[in-house]
Design an enzyme around this catalytic site. Structure first.
Site, PDB file in Angstrom:
ATOM      1  N   GLU A   1      20.401  10.010  17.426  1.00 13.02           N
ATOM      2  CA  GLU A   1      21.557  10.686  16.808  1.00 13.02           C
ATOM      3  C   GLU A   1      21.144  11.394  15.532  1.00 13.02           C
ATOM      4  OE1 GLU A   1      23.846  10.845  18.888  1.00 13.02           O
ATOM      5  OE2 GLU A   1      23.178   9.149  20.101  1.00 13.02           O
TER       6      GLU A   1
ATOM      7  N   GLY B   1      26.672   5.685  24.225  1.00 12.11           N
ATOM      8  CA  GLY B   1      25.876   4.952  23.243  1.00 12.11           C
ATOM      9  C   GLY B   1      26.264   5.288  21.819  1.00 12.11           C
TER      10      GLY B   1
ATOM     11  N   GLU C   1      32.866  15.290  21.722  1.00 11.81           N
ATOM     12  CA  GLU C   1      31.996  15.835  22.761  1.00 11.81           C
ATOM     13  C   GLU C   1      32.435  15.224  24.102  1.00 11.81           C
ATOM     14  OE1 GLU C   1      27.785  15.143  22.356  1.00 11.81           O
ATOM     15  OE2 GLU C   1      27.333  16.594  23.923  1.00 11.81           O
TER      16      GLU C   1
HETATM   17  N1  TRP Z   1      25.843  13.526  22.471  1.00 11.98           N
HETATM   18  C1  TRP Z   1      25.837  12.111  22.638  1.00 11.98           C
HETATM   19  C2  TRP Z   1      24.384  11.694  22.602  1.00 11.98           C
HETATM   20  O1  TRP Z   1      23.618  12.040  23.413  1.00 11.98           O
HETATM   21  C3  TRP Z   1      26.424  11.680  23.932  1.00 11.98           C
HETATM   22  C4  TRP Z   1      27.877  11.291  23.919  1.00 11.98           C
HETATM   23  C5  TRP Z   1      28.452  10.386  23.134  1.00 11.98           C
HETATM   24  C6  TRP Z   1      28.888  11.713  24.797  1.00 11.98           C
HETATM   25  N2  TRP Z   1      29.753  10.233  23.472  1.00 11.98           N
HETATM   26  C7  TRP Z   1      30.044  11.034  24.477  1.00 11.98           C
HETATM   27  C8  TRP Z   1      28.927  12.611  25.825  1.00 11.98           C
HETATM   28  C9  TRP Z   1      31.226  11.209  25.173  1.00 11.98           C
HETATM   29  C10 TRP Z   1      30.108  12.807  26.528  1.00 11.98           C
HETATM   30  C11 TRP Z   1      31.250  12.118  26.199  1.00 11.98           C
HETATM   31  O2  TRP Z   1      23.956  11.056  21.736  1.00 11.98           O
HETATM   32 ZN    ZN Z   2      22.038  13.050  22.512  1.00  9.96          ZN
END
Ligand code: TRP
Ligand code: ZN
Length: 898
Positions: free
Chosen positions: A303, A266, A126
């Site tokens: 998560e 995180g 992501e």
């Molecule tokens: N989707 C993840 C969360 O909110 C966020 C996230 C984790 C993320 N690693 C990332 C977003 C790297 C952008 C890039 O828990």
């Molecule tokens: Zn999230």
């Protein structure tokens, strides 16, 4: 979108469905740090709803070796970062596409895509990292079934993990082995993950309410197994909570969490294989604080809850990011509250969440990066993982729950899953489900207007005034909403603002029963007033005593409330409001008022006038209060942060704010000395360590008392309390007590701080996460005589410092630039010079982390001279670099735009 090419703006209005669907993906990896081979075999078909066009696959930093269509060689072009195939079979029959590429994980310092951390392989896909692993339609509305085969050296990488279920494994020639994983759920590419390395797992078998068996695993490096109990407990609690509150069960036989030290954020909700920053997994009482324990619980929950809100139903495009993030933050906030052991602890959690919103999101929404919860455009999507998308998005979801009620909200969630399970959808789809499941609700009646919360950026102001008619026994509240221009939008329509209200007797302090004029409803303790116009009014009858209005209870909407409270009224609310949020808020308003007066009349730091007597007395009453919880007291006695104070001012002099707040702290320390001593002695906890909210609250208050006693000692020269702090630091049996004792010495600037810091380093030199605290403590220390920056520069040369590790970079660089306004905003501009050097240095290593740091100067335009010009110069220095990443480019260009 490379450094050579120029940045493209992506617009929400330009969304179009993909020209091809990818139904299945079969990936084979030969894992090697220097050269990993990736064979990608896909089944595609044309999307019948889109006019025939070529296939353009995303790919970055890949070496392309082979492309086959239905087993045959084919012509292809590389256009920038796209692999373009023009001669594909016509018609909508599925066809096979095979792509063979290689990549170099060990050279990947951006931590996006496939990378190596401490000799293990991890992925982060992501938002757009999958394209750094293979060519693909790397967009969330393309959902496919994945089969993954991993091959690697067996001794170096004994554990091979990917999404779903392990269906096969075995040994290969040359000391290698393999594992084959099949994910039973289709997913977008951003949820793909693999992990390979020397890891061990804590395992737990559970049975769901529905009688299904599941295996939960938490994977860590071999030495860290004794720090996984809390994460596992949090995971079990999350599984149980989602089933109990929303009827959402775990849909996998196996659910894995893996911790890594090198991580940009995180944690990440990859289907069945969550990857976490070690900071949000590892804890034992010797190394982690109560705050760490609470964060782990909430991130593990977050998560896990994505498994339904994000994974089963995902986002159609990245403009819909808050669809999953706002909703999932709301869910993790509710989870943490439900895990609390009482009403007060729940309120404390709410206050903490609101504090983040107001000190981080409100400034964001008033600054150059302001954007709506559903943005209209972006250059780099990684820059939009913001507090607006997450925290304000959660407030929007919370307002929906307020408008439809808790049961109505659960019904809305149910309908949302009935309609959209397995699909990639929009924020509109969610809001419509909530409204349709609650046709009688005000949300349903006001839906188009309510959705302005998604489209209009900026924080609304809610002005209110009250009029008491003693003869008629009526009290009328008049409201007016305004919202300053933000994100290019000047003329805004009024928002739907749910205002939860109460009245408190100004003499009696009693909660007055509420009867709304013209309503037949029985008198109630709270009233939910739903404001929809620019102005509105409500009258209560049978009001027998001049009331103090308690407006926006529980912070029922993300707005700034402007009510011209007198000090006496605020003191009444602080003493008697049955709503704990507004009770705390009254104390904050009083402190803010003192701060703003002192800032306006400021002469120099030695003569800063600070707190009036009424405030100090009120704080004493709270501290000594017989029934209030320790955690709540600690929050009330914490002064508004320098950032929050700065937010209330049009022109910001960071040094004045710092000096005034320091003077206020010192005054509270000195004038309440006897009370701090009482609090310190009466809140000791000698039992076994437990990280629950009540025990944590007691430790927090003891820590605060100790810090104040050490601070008071700087005036008296008395060595007793610093000595006690050092002793406590030495004998502490948990990290919370240990670090709060150390902090007391550091923040009071006592000479014992230096040897204590040295001892702390010696004790924890092998604990990465504790070393992060050690760096952060020094970078965030109150600045006396401009010594923090030289200390920070010196710490950059410390053998334990490593700018490539995001946690370490955050602990030193961000703690200074973003977390220490008094140290950072130097009249000689040296803080800004340091900032620009680090932004540029980080940008060539990790653009995502660099862009976060770049935001430390977001609010430069409100700074008073000489800071303003110096900050502008620093920004221009960064912007002048020609090969900046899109990430940093977007942030600094927006900051410099008028
Ligand atoms: N989707 C993840 C969360 O909110 C966020 C996230 C984790 C993320 N690693 C990332 C977003 C790297 C952008 C890039 O828990
Ligand atoms: Zn999230």
């Amino acid at each position: 979108m490379t450094r050579e090419g120029h940045a493209t703006v992506i617009n929400r209005a330009d969304y179009s469905a993909p020209a091809f669907w990818i139904d299945t993906v079969d990936l084979s990896f030969d894992l090697d740090p220097v050269k990993t081979r990736v064979l990608n075999r896909m089944t595609l078909r044309r999307n019948p709803d889109v006019a025939a066009q070529s296939l353009k696959l995303d790919g970055e930093e890949l070496n392309l070796a082979r492309v086959l269509v239905n087993g045959q060689g084919t012509s292809f072009k590389l256009e920038g970062n796209k692999l373009v195939l023009e001669n594909l079979p016509e018609g909508t029959e599925p066809f096979q596409l095979e792509i063979f590429t290689t990549c170099a994980p060990v050279k990947n310092t951006s931590l996006s895509g496939l990378y190596v951390s401490q000799d293990s392989f991890f992925t982060q896909c992501e938002a757009e990292g999958f394209r750094r692993i293979t060519y693909f339609l790397d967009r969330p509305d393309v959902m496919a079934m994945y089969t993954v085969t991993l091959r690697a050296d067996k001794t170096k990488y004994p554990v091979l993990l990917s999404n779903g279920n392990l269906v096969d494994s075995g040994t290969l020639d040359d000391g290698r082995h393999f594992a084959k994983w099949v994910d039973p759920h289709k997913k977008p590419s951003y949820l793909f993950a693999l992990v390979a390395g020397q890891l061990v797992a804590r395992e737990q078998r559970i049975t769901s309410r529905a009688g299904q068996d599941h295996l939960l695993q938490v994977f860590v490096r071999p030495g860290d197994l004794d720090k996984t109990e809390h994460a596992m407990n949090s995971l079990m609690a999350s599984v149980a909570w989602d089933e109990a509150r929303f009827g959402l069960p775990l849909d996998l036989e196996r659910f894995m969490i893996v911790a890594t030290s090198d991580f940009n954020m995180g944690a990440m909700e990859n289907k069945g294989l969550n990857i976490f920053n070690t900071k949000y997994v590892l804890a034992n009482q010797a190394t982690a604080t109560d705050v760490d324990y609470a964060n782990i619980e909430s991130v593990v929950g977050h998560e896990y809850f994505h498994n339904w809100t994000g994974n089963r139903i995902t986002c159609r495009d990245w403009f819909q990011l808050s669809l999953k993030e706002g909703l999932t933050v709301f869910r993790d906030q509710e989870f943490s509250q439900d895990m609390c052991d009482g009403v007060s602890a729940r309120a404390v959690k709410r206050i903490e969440d609101v504090r983040v919103l107001r000190t981080v999101q409100f400034p964001e929404d008033a600054g150059p990066m302001s954007h709506p919860v559903r943005p209209d455009s972006y250059i780099e999507i990684n820059n939009f993982y913001t507090v607006t998308i997450y925290e304000k998005g959660a407030e929007v979801v919370r307002m929906m729950q307020t408008l439809v009620g808790r049961d109505g909200f659960a019904k809305g969630m149910k309908l949302y899953f009935e309609r959209f399970d397995g699909q990639a959808v929009t924020c509109d789809d969610f809001a419509q489900s909530m409204a349709d499941a609650n046709p009688e609700s005000s949300l349903s009646q006001l839906l188009p207007q309510f959705k302005l919360w998604y489209s209009q950026a900026g924080t609304p102001h809610l002005g209110a005034s009250g009029y008491f008619d003693a003869a008629a026994q009526t009290y009328t509240l008049q409201f007016k909403q305004t919202c300053a221009p933000a994100a290019g939008l000047a003329d805004k329509q009024p928002f739907v603002i749910p205002v939860l209200l109460g009245l408190v007797g100004s003499g009696s302090g009693a909660a007055l029963p509420l009867t709304v004029q013209g309503s037949v409803d029985a008198a109630a303790a709270n009233h939910l007033f739903v404001m929809t116009g620019d102005t509105a009014a409500i009258t209560f009858t049978g009001v027998q005593e001049a009331p103090v209005p308690s407006i926006l209870r529980g912070f029922s909407a993300p707005v700034v409330l402007d009510f011209d409270y007198s000090d006496a009224q605020l003191l009444t609310l602080l003493a008697s409001d049955p709503d704990p949020f507004n009770r705390w808020e009254a104390g904050q308003r009083l402190a803010l008022r003192n701060a703003i007066t002192s800032i306006a009349t400021y002469v120099d730091s030695t003569r800063a006038s600070a707190l009036n007597n009424a405030y100090v007395q009120a704080m004493r009453s709270v501290l000594r209060h017989p029934t209030l919880d320790a955690a709540f007291k600690e929050l009330v006695l914490t002064l508004p942060s320098e950032t929050y104070i700065a937010e209330q001012l049009d022109v910001v002099d960071p040094q004045r704010i710092h000096a005034v707040r320091e003077a206020m702290r010192l005054q509270l320390a000195v004038e309440l000395q006897a009370d701090w001593q009482w609090a310190f002695e009466t809140h000791q906890d000698n039992g076994a360590y437990r990280p629950d909210a009540t025990s944590a609250g007691r430790r927090a208050l003891v820590g605060m008392a100790l810090a104040n006693l050490c601070l008071a000692a700087t005036q008296t020269g008395d060595a007793v309390w610093p000595g006690k702090a050092l002793q406590r630091f030495k004998v502490a049996t948990n990290m919370t007590d240990r670090i709060s004792a150390l902090q007391a010495l550091v923040t009071s600037g006592h000479a014992l701080a230096a040897p204590a810091l040295a001892k702390f380093h010696a004790l924890f030199k092998n604990e990465e996460l504790v070393l992060d605290k050690w760096f952060a403590l020094q970078a965030g220390a109150p600045d006396r005589n401009g010594l923090v920056l030289p200390a920070v520069r010196q710490l950059m040369a410390h053998p334990d410092f490593n700018i490539r590790n995001p946690n370490r970079a955050r602990s030193l660089i961000f703690s200074y630039c973003s977390g220490n306004p008094g140290g950072f905003h130097r009249p000689d501009a040296a803080g800004y010079v340091y900032w620009s050097e680090r932004v540029l240095e980080l940008d060539s290593i990790n653009p995502q982390v660099a862009a976060r740091l770049a935001r430390a100067l977001d609010r430069w335009k409100r700074l008073v001279e000489p800071y303003r010009s110096a900050a502008c110069e620093a920004l221009k220095r960064v912007a002048a670099k020609t090969d900046l990443s899109n990430d940093v480019r977007e942030v600094v260009d927006r900051a410099l735009a008028d």
